[in-house]
Scaffold this active site. Structure first.
Site, mmCIF file in Angstrom:
data_model
loop_
_atom_site.group_PDB
_atom_site.id
_atom_site.type_symbol
_atom_site.label_atom_id
_atom_site.label_comp_id
_atom_site.label_asym_id
_atom_site.label_seq_id
_atom_site.Cartn_x
_atom_site.Cartn_y
_atom_site.Cartn_z
ATOM 1 N N LYS A 194 1.208 38.874 -70.101
ATOM 2 C CA LYS A 194 0.028 38.647 -69.272
ATOM 3 C C LYS A 194 -0.941 39.844 -69.259
ATOM 4 C CE LYS A 194 3.006 37.472 -65.981
ATOM 5 N NZ LYS A 194 3.730 36.892 -64.848
ATOM 6 N N ASP A 229 9.701 35.115 -60.730
ATOM 7 C CA ASP A 229 8.934 34.286 -59.780
ATOM 8 C C ASP A 229 9.392 32.823 -59.794
ATOM 9 O OD1 ASP A 229 7.823 34.085 -62.321
ATOM 10 O OD2 ASP A 229 5.745 34.138 -61.663
HETATM 11 C C1 BGC Z 1 6.617 35.977 -67.755
HETATM 12 C C2 BGC Z 1 7.601 35.235 -66.877
HETATM 13 C C3 BGC Z 1 6.905 34.744 -65.619
HETATM 14 C C4 BGC Z 1 5.687 33.930 -65.988
HETATM 15 C C5 BGC Z 1 4.941 33.385 -64.769
HETATM 16 C C6 BGC Z 1 5.379 35.111 -68.006
HETATM 17 O O1 BGC Z 1 4.414 35.832 -68.713
HETATM 18 O O2 BGC Z 1 7.207 36.325 -68.998
HETATM 19 O O3 BGC Z 1 8.693 36.061 -66.544
HETATM 20 O O4 BGC Z 1 7.809 33.986 -64.877
HETATM 21 O O5 BGC Z 1 4.799 34.708 -66.759
HETATM 22 O O6 BGC Z 1 4.516 34.374 -63.925
#
Ligand code: BGC
Length: 491
Positions: A194, A229
């Site tokens: 992200k 999460d």
């Molecule tokens: C992460 C996950 C997370 C998801 C939603 C992804 O980029 O790798 O661990 O649960 O985003 O937040």
């Protein structure tokens, strides 16, 4: 239940604006001009999600899940053991905290639990957006920021919330990135996603990082549960409804977790818990098989900080939908003079169009598509014609529809796997899929496509039993509940 916010919040699935600069201020238009209609037709075809394709996606998801449960590294899906073998029951009692580090925002919560009768007596939280520079800072800087917010939050209590004598405040830490979980309260960061590129955290136990930072703040708190999460959302939703079996986050990023029978996890060598089941964090954002991808997806992936990774996430989640649309618009303005003779400068800037903009444009029902016009003016700096606005809305719909339908197919893949490996224990009874995340919450068309796909793929009979429902903010409360379930003072 009282909810107090002190927020400098930003819309929940908005993107951190990219620090990258536009490549060139003014592009030279290519000589082999195409029509906008032909680019749009190709986009429709490349993004098409007919049922046979979606069935294939669901089947591949199920197969990748099994491979990931068999051995670490055997699949795109990491299928991470969460060490959460017991979900909240409603009996939880006392004062607990949660820290939620996910995507755009960071939250600190205080939850007063009152047991079976009183349930959640009060919740209070502070939310701040993560400063852009912290996303590429050092690990120490990021964790110092988190610990300082937590310390301020506790300081503001001013003795209002007393714990029984001798007890340390316990916190559930929702950390929404792929971890190699090593116990209920420790886990090593595998990879940032992200847009985070914080140095020095990958390969480290994030609870140790937080503990060190809390030490620097002089803050005495204990992390009792470290959870993804999705796991927090599952726990939060299960607290109210015993039939919740799956949780999905569709926000800046995306992921899903579910309840798995321990007998179905060949890579699990630890002794089985009394209940015989555990929560698996799929990390489905890394799924990649059989997805209908376009040249725009490939170019966006190549330019990303994690090329070749998180392909499902890059196709369906809030961080990326706006950027895909921007890339299409840019191509149309370059090759098909969508916005007149010059190519708008702002439109050349990666991530200048955000998913909330795309969503807002799709909500415009005015005759002249006025809102579309003003968003295009603000974001791309162009005066658009009604005809070009209509094309823009169609592009938004195409990308949102593909995302929603693929997310729906992913959910069906998980349910299918659970049904097959539990010998029919899922579809024959009420089964709830708890959904959270700003993209799901705020984008009605996306949500509609997701639901339609689940219904189409499961068929009318089975889908009566499968409830896909929004479970707002479950992940924060869920982490606090798991801190309670795993409290050192409970045993
Ligand atoms: C992460 C996950 C997370 C998801 C939603 C992804 O980029 O790798 O661990 O649960 O985003 O937040």
């Amino acid at each position: 239940m009282s909810v107090i916010t002190a927020a400098s919040a930003v819309p929940p699935f908005c993107l951190p604006r990219s620090g990258q600069r536009p490549r060139v201020a003014m592009m030279v238009r290519s000589s082999n001009a195409l029509s906008a209609a032909s680019i749009l037709t190709k986009l429709h075809n490349d993004c098409a999600t007919p049922l046979p394709l979606l069935r294939q996606v669901a089947d591949s998801m199920a197969a990748d899940m099994r491979a990931g449960l068999a051995a670490d590294g055997a699949s795109d899906l990491k299928m991470i053991l969460s060490y959460v073998d017991a979900l909240p029951t409603g009996e939880e009692n006392g004062l607990y905290y949660a820290l939620d580090l996910g995507g755009t925002n960071f939250r600190v919560l205080r939850v007063q639990l009152g047991g079976k009768e009183a349930r959640v007596v009060s919740t209070e939280f502070d939310q701040v957006s993560i400063p852009q520079e912290l996303m590429s800072a050092t690990s120490e800087e990021l964790f110092d920021f988190i610990a300082s917010k937590l310390a301020k939050f506790v300081e503001k209590e001013g003795g209002k919330f007393e714990l029984p004598h001798g007890r340390t405040r316990e916190v559930g830490f929702t950390f929404s990135f792929a971890l190699k979980q090593t116990s209920i309260n420790s886990g090593i960061l595998i990879k940032w996603t992200k847009g985070f590129a914080v140095s020095g955290t990958e390969g480290r136990d994030v609870v140790a990082c937080l503990n060190e930072a809390m030490g620097r703040q002089g803050l005495n708190m204990r992390v009792s549960a470290l959870v993804n999460d999705t796991v927090g959302a599952l726990a939060g939703a299960r607290y109210w409804d015993d039939n919740v079996m799956v949780a999905v986050i569709l926000g800046t990023g995306t992921n899903a977790c579910y309840v798995e029978l321990m007998d179905n996890i060949p890579k699990l060598h630890a002794p089985k818990s009394a209940g015989g089941s555990t929560i698996i964090n799929t990390e489905w954002g890394a799924f990649s098989r059989g997805l209908p991808l376009t040249e725009f997806d490939r170019e966006m992936d190549a330019a990303s900080i994690n090329p070749g990774q998180q392909i499902f996430e890059k196709t369906i989640s809030g961080m990326y939908l706006g950027e895909i649309v921007r890339r299409v618009l840019h191509r149309m303005s370059e090759d098909a003079t969508l916005f007149g003779d010059s190519i708008p400068k702002k439109l050349q800037m990666p991530f200048s169009l955000r998913t909330p903009d795309v969503c807002s444009m799709q909500q415009d029902t005015s005759k002249d598509l006025e809102a579309v016009g003003s968003i295009l003016y603000d974001v791309a700096g162009v005066n658009s014609s009604l005809e070009s606005r209509k094309i823009v809305v169609e592009i938004c719909e195409t990308i949102a529809k593909r995302g929603g339908r693929l997310a729906g197919a992913g959910i069906v893949g998980i349910l299918q796997k659970m049904e097959e490996d539990s010998k029919g224990a899922v579809f024959g009874k009420r089964t709830v899929v708890a959904m959270d995340g700003g993209l799901y919450e705020h984008y009605p068309q996306y949500r509609g496509h997701l639901q339609d796909t689940v219904t189409e793929l499961l068929g009318p009979e089975i889908s009566k039993n499968v409830i896909v429902q929004h479970s707002k903010d479950g992940s924060g409360i869920g982490a606090a509940l798991l801190a309670a379930t795993n409290s050192i003072y409970q045993h």
